[in-house]
Write a protein that holds these residues in place. Structure first.
Motif, PDB file in Angstrom:
ATOM      1  N   ALA A 138      -2.655  -0.466   8.953  1.00  0.00           N
ATOM      2  CA  ALA A 138      -1.461  -0.517   9.799  1.00  0.00           C
ATOM      3  C   ALA A 138      -1.025   0.862  10.275  1.00  0.00           C
ATOM      4  O   ALA A 138      -0.480   1.006  11.369  1.00  0.00           O
ATOM      5  CB  ALA A 138      -0.323  -1.197   9.047  1.00  0.00           C
ATOM      6  N   ALA A 139      -1.244   1.892   9.454  1.00  0.00           N
ATOM      7  CA  ALA A 139      -0.799   3.234   9.801  1.00  0.00           C
ATOM      8  C   ALA A 139      -1.809   3.925  10.717  1.00  0.00           C
ATOM      9  O   ALA A 139      -2.924   3.439  10.937  1.00  0.00           O
ATOM     10  CB  ALA A 139      -0.590   4.060   8.537  1.00  0.00           C
ATOM     11  N   ALA A 140      -1.415   5.085  11.205  1.00  0.00           N
ATOM     12  CA  ALA A 140      -2.287   5.845  12.094  1.00  0.00           C
ATOM     13  C   ALA A 140      -3.319   6.654  11.329  1.00  0.00           C
ATOM     14  O   ALA A 140      -4.291   7.141  11.914  1.00  0.00           O
ATOM     15  CB  ALA A 140      -1.451   6.776  12.969  1.00  0.00           C
ATOM     16  N   GLN A 141      -3.113   6.821  10.011  1.00  0.00           N
ATOM     17  CA  GLN A 141      -3.999   7.620   9.174  1.00  0.00           C
ATOM     18  C   GLN A 141      -4.266   6.897   7.864  1.00  0.00           C
ATOM     19  O   GLN A 141      -3.448   6.074   7.424  1.00  0.00           O
ATOM     20  CB  GLN A 141      -3.365   8.978   8.865  1.00  0.00           C
TER      21      GLN A 141
ATOM     22  N   PHE B 160     -13.433   1.731  10.981  1.00  0.00           N
ATOM     23  CA  PHE B 160     -11.993   1.767  10.738  1.00  0.00           C
ATOM     24  C   PHE B 160     -11.246   1.423  12.016  1.00  0.00           C
ATOM     25  O   PHE B 160     -11.592   1.894  13.108  1.00  0.00           O
ATOM     26  CB  PHE B 160     -11.568   3.168  10.267  1.00  0.00           C
ATOM     27  N   ARG B 161     -10.206   0.607  11.863  1.00  0.00           N
ATOM     28  CA  ARG B 161      -9.295   0.324  12.962  1.00  0.00           C
ATOM     29  C   ARG B 161      -7.883   0.640  12.481  1.00  0.00           C
ATOM     30  O   ARG B 161      -7.292  -0.116  11.680  1.00  0.00           O
ATOM     31  CB  ARG B 161      -9.418  -1.138  13.404  1.00  0.00           C
ATOM     32  N   PHE B 162      -7.342   1.761  12.940  1.00  0.00           N
ATOM     33  CA  PHE B 162      -6.002   2.183  12.551  1.00  0.00           C
ATOM     34  C   PHE B 162      -4.969   1.608  13.515  1.00  0.00           C
ATOM     35  O   PHE B 162      -5.307   1.023  14.545  1.00  0.00           O
ATOM     36  CB  PHE B 162      -5.927   3.716  12.506  1.00  0.00           C
ATOM     37  N   ASP B 163      -3.702   1.781  13.163  1.00  0.00           N
ATOM     38  CA  ASP B 163      -2.597   1.223  13.961  1.00  0.00           C
ATOM     39  C   ASP B 163      -2.793  -0.278  14.181  1.00  0.00           C
ATOM     40  O   ASP B 163      -2.488  -0.821  15.246  1.00  0.00           O
ATOM     41  CB  ASP B 163      -2.483   1.933  15.318  1.00  0.00           C
TER      42      ASP B 163
ATOM     43  N   VAL C 231     -11.742  -5.145   4.722  1.00  0.00           N
ATOM     44  CA  VAL C 231     -10.764  -4.555   3.805  1.00  0.00           C
ATOM     45  C   VAL C 231      -9.489  -4.315   4.597  1.00  0.00           C
ATOM     46  O   VAL C 231      -9.525  -3.685   5.667  1.00  0.00           O
ATOM     47  CB  VAL C 231     -11.273  -3.229   3.212  1.00  0.00           C
ATOM     48  N   VAL C 232      -8.371  -4.796   4.082  1.00  0.00           N
ATOM     49  CA  VAL C 232      -7.095  -4.601   4.764  1.00  0.00           C
ATOM     50  C   VAL C 232      -6.283  -3.590   3.965  1.00  0.00           C
ATOM     51  O   VAL C 232      -5.845  -3.864   2.846  1.00  0.00           O
ATOM     52  CB  VAL C 232      -6.322  -5.922   4.913  1.00  0.00           C
ATOM     53  N   GLY C 233      -6.137  -2.415   4.537  1.00  0.00           N
ATOM     54  CA  GLY C 233      -5.414  -1.337   3.882  1.00  0.00           C
ATOM     55  C   GLY C 233      -6.337  -0.182   3.543  1.00  0.00           C
ATOM     56  O   GLY C 233      -7.397  -0.382   2.950  1.00  0.00           O
ATOM     57  N   ALA C 234      -5.929   1.040   3.918  1.00  0.00           N
ATOM     58  CA  ALA C 234      -6.749   2.227   3.694  1.00  0.00           C
ATOM     59  C   ALA C 234      -6.066   3.200   2.748  1.00  0.00           C
ATOM     60  O   ALA C 234      -6.139   4.408   2.912  1.00  0.00           O
ATOM     61  CB  ALA C 234      -7.079   2.905   5.020  1.00  0.00           C
ATOM     62  N   GLY C 235      -5.401   2.641   1.728  1.00  0.00           N
ATOM     63  CA  GLY C 235      -4.947   3.462   0.618  1.00  0.00           C
ATOM     64  C   GLY C 235      -6.115   3.710  -0.327  1.00  0.00           C
ATOM     65  O   GLY C 235      -7.268   3.366  -0.015  1.00  0.00           O
ATOM     66  N   PRO C 236      -5.865   4.267  -1.503  1.00  0.00           N
ATOM     67  CA  PRO C 236      -6.984   4.588  -2.399  1.00  0.00           C
ATOM     68  C   PRO C 236      -7.794   3.376  -2.825  1.00  0.00           C
ATOM     69  O   PRO C 236      -9.022   3.445  -2.906  1.00  0.00           O
ATOM     70  CB  PRO C 236      -6.308   5.264  -3.596  1.00  0.00           C
ATOM     71  N   GLY C 237      -7.146   2.232  -3.073  1.00  0.00           N
ATOM     72  CA  GLY C 237      -7.879   1.037  -3.465  1.00  0.00           C
ATOM     73  C   GLY C 237      -8.718   0.485  -2.328  1.00  0.00           C
ATOM     74  O   GLY C 237      -9.879   0.110  -2.514  1.00  0.00           O
TER      75      GLY C 237
END
Length: 678
Positions: A416-419, A454-457, A390-396
């Motif tokens: 992409a973000a830190a959180q 999860f991999r952030f940044d 999954v690319v992106g950790a927004g709600p979707g």
């Protein structure tokens, strides 16, 4: 027996309730032709399956044709309703819960231009601001007829096998007689408090005569209108005492406030930013004064507050109504010692606001109201374990990861973000809306439980995704603020994201252009208003924020009013230009066919989002389905099985704003539909 106060049984007359949790009456607008058919039944039976003791259906089930539906109400004046109510009752009872129905005549709280086009009724010809109908003052024969209508409706509820009824008396006909603001009569139904109570007592007496002494009958009653000239606390307690003394009712469900304006409604049904359980202490006062079994619900959204309401003796049954839209299995999870797994109600009010625009849905539970096709408990897959990226950790993206994890797959999320959180985290920058982070926090907790990595940044490109050797890729990269509609000067626009992220501070004078009409623009405007800037909000719409519902927009409007903000309607932004150290916004007035210029230190532009979809299109040629979604299968709840590219190594989907700018619920629903059968 459990020591938890919430899990203690309660006896209401002859009715044995297995715990102290109830879902109070509310109308989700799931009726079909005014009947509570399968969707309605499944919605309530899911709460019974989840362990609730009592669910009250039919918020404002109407008793007469001159009380037409305001928002999908059950038509309790039709005999065919008995069949559907009976099926619903059997289903709820089969899962161990009780079910009642709330009945009402809406009085002036509806409109005449519906259904049979009969005049709207009220004690006096006082117009309601919210619905704007000019009511007919009831004559003696109207009163006799409506009293009989209530009795007929109660008899239908009993015949269907329901466990009781609740007469609504807040903002509707019964308490329109009670309130001096709406009852100006000079006959035996007006004047003194006893006279104003006469109609309601006649209704209750007629109901009791028809259903007998053993059937449960209660009242959801306003005991303090909390507005000048309305019912006072003292009068409300007096009414509660008189109802108790009549012997006609078995419980009281306490309401405080008034609902004749949307500002008033926003305090009766408080949303995020309001204090928890604002009327609970008052409900306790009513219980102490009447000694009647007392129910209450108003922003009691967490287990700790509900537990306190029972343990402290303020309530006998605690309503967690919106909380059960977010998670209908609250009681079961408490009993299993899994309170941390309860999906939180974040108080956004999307559920009740969406009723007025269609049908109730929870902002972050796609299964609510869709129980026939979407599971509340995602089953484990019987197929092979897949590698999901999954690319992106927004709600979707978080929902896709959670559901895939529940299915038992190996899931990796690249963000992409830190959180985590995406635009949800931006919205939470407004102090009043911080609860919205519950959408993110709950999913992160669930993902951890299911071993999601999860991999952030990590700004993922196609090579990064392919290095994971995925079987399925979900692109949930969201979007970016859309300024592409501007003819010139897009680089001069400040976005709401700039402000809420802290990247840019509000200037001394600010124009907020809201071309979206929903929460993002108004969140930015409230943020600017709180900074002390001179603010003007401009919109191309004929009303401000038309896509924000009636319980949610008052908080924004209060903030704008307190800041002295100007509001300008019907101007469409076309371009920006620099003039000295100021920004000039050029608008077009569609109606006057003229150009208008406005100048400020800063122009904030909210016009939705444009998809951030480069990664999706880079991955599309190597996918087995070439990104295609079978809409027929999607809508029918079947698995996706498109295979267009024999050389494809993975299936590819995208969700949320990566497809097109929408909202949180759309992103979560996208993800759930695609992943639940994977």
């Amino acid at each position: 027996m459990s020591a938890d106060p919430l899990l203690q049984p309660f006896r209401l007359k002859h009715l044995a309730l297995r715990n102290r949790l109830l879902s109070t009456a509310h109308e989700p607008a799931y009726t079909e032709d005014g009947m509570p058919k399968d969707r309605y039944r499944l919605y309530h039976s899911e709460k019974a399956r989840g362990g609730i003791a009592l669910t009250v259906i039919g918020g404002s089930a109407v008793v007469a044709p001159d009380s037409p539906q305001a928002f999908g109400n059950i038509l309790l004046y039709r005999d065919e309703v008995v069949r559907w109510l009976s099926e619903l009752a059997d289903d709820v009872h089969g899962h161990g819960a009780a079910v009642m129905i709330q009945i009402t005549h809406l009085g002036r709280r509806t409109t005449w231009a519906k259904a049979d086009w009969l005049p709207v009724l009220a004690p006096s010809g006082v117009r309601e601001p919210a619905h704007r109908a000019s009511p007919k003052a009831m004559e003696d024969w109207d009163i006799a007829r409506v009293v009989a209508d209530y009795a007929d409706a109660a008899e239908r509820a009993k015949a269907a096998g329901l466990d009781g009824i609740e007469v609504e008396a807040y903002g509707h006909l019964v308490d329109q007689f009670w309130s001096p603001l709406t009852n100006h009569r000079d006959d035996r139904y007006g004047g003194s408090l006893d006279n104003r109570l006469r109609f309601g007592l006649e209704v209750l007496a007629a109901i009791r005569e028809r259903v007998g002494p053993d059937f449960v009958v209660g009242v959801r009653a306003v005991a303090d209108e909390d507005q000048e000239g309305g019912l006072t606390r003292e009068e409300g307690l007096g009414i509660a005492g008189r109802l108790t003394a009549s012997g006609l009712i078995d419980f009281v469900n306490v309401i405080r406030g008034h609902i004749d304006t949307e500002e008033g409604l926003s305090h009766v049904i408080p949303n995020m930013g309001a204090r928890s359980a604002p009327h609970l202490d008052f409900a306790g006062e009513v219980r102490a004064a009447t000694r009647l079994p007392t129910f209450h619900a108003a922003r009691i959204q967490d287990v700790a507050t509900a537990r306190h309401a029972i343990r402290s003796g303020k309530l006998d049954m605690v309503g967690m109504t919106r909380a059960h839209l977010a998670d209908p299995h609250i009681a079961r999870k408490i009993a299993e010692g899994r309170e941390g797994a309860i999906r939180p109600c974040v108080g956004m009010g999307y559920c009740i606001d969406s009723i007025y625009s269609g049908q109730a849905v929870c902002i972050h539970n796609a299964a609510t109201g869709r129980e026939g096709s979407v599971p509340h408990v995602v089953p484990r897959s019987a197929g092979p374990r897949r590698r999901i990226v999954v690319v992106g950790a927004g709600p979707g993206g978080l929902e896709a990861a959670r559901v895939a994890g529940e299915r038992g797959h190996a899931v990796t999320v690249l963000e992409a973000a830190a959180q985590p959180g995406g635009q949800v985290r931006l919205a939470a920058a407004l102090k009043r809306r911080r609860e919205i982070l519950g959408i993110v926090d709950w999913r992160m907790s669930e993902c951890e439980r299911h071993g999601v990595a999860f991999r952030f940044d990590t700004y993922a490109e196609a090579a990064d995704v392919l290095a994971e050797e995925p079987d399925v890729v979900v692109v949930a990269t969201g979007g970016l603020p859309d300024t592409g509609f501007l003819g010139d000067g897009a680089a001069l626009a400040t976005s709401g994201w700039d402000l809420l992220s802290g990247a840019v501070r509000p200037a001394a004078s600010v124009i907020v252009y809201d071309g979206d009409g929903a929460h993002p623009g108004m969140t930015a405007a409230e943020f600017v208003a709180g900074s002390g800037a001179a603010l003007e909000v401009v919109t191309p719409e004929r009303t401000l924020a038309p896509d924000i519902g009636g319980t949610s927009y008052p908080a924004y409007f209060r903030a704008l009013s307190e800041a002295g903000a100007a509001v300008t309607l019907n101007l469409r932004l076309k371009g920006l230009e620099r003039r000295g150290n100021r920004v000039v916004a050029r608008f077009f007035d569609d109606y006057g066919r003229r150009w208008v210029e406005k100048e400020a230190d800063q122009v904030v532009v909210e016009h939705g989002t444009a998809p951030l979809d480069e990664l999706y299109f880079a991955l599309k040629p190597g996918s087995a389905n070439l990104g295609e979604v079978d809409h027929a299968a999607l809508l029918a709840g079947r698995p996706q099985s498109v295979a267009r590219n024999p050389e494809g190594r993975y299936r590819l989907f995208r969700v949320g704003d990566a497809v097109a700018g929408r909202n949180i619920h759309a992103a979560i629903y996208d993800a759930m539909r695609l992943m639940k059968d994977l």
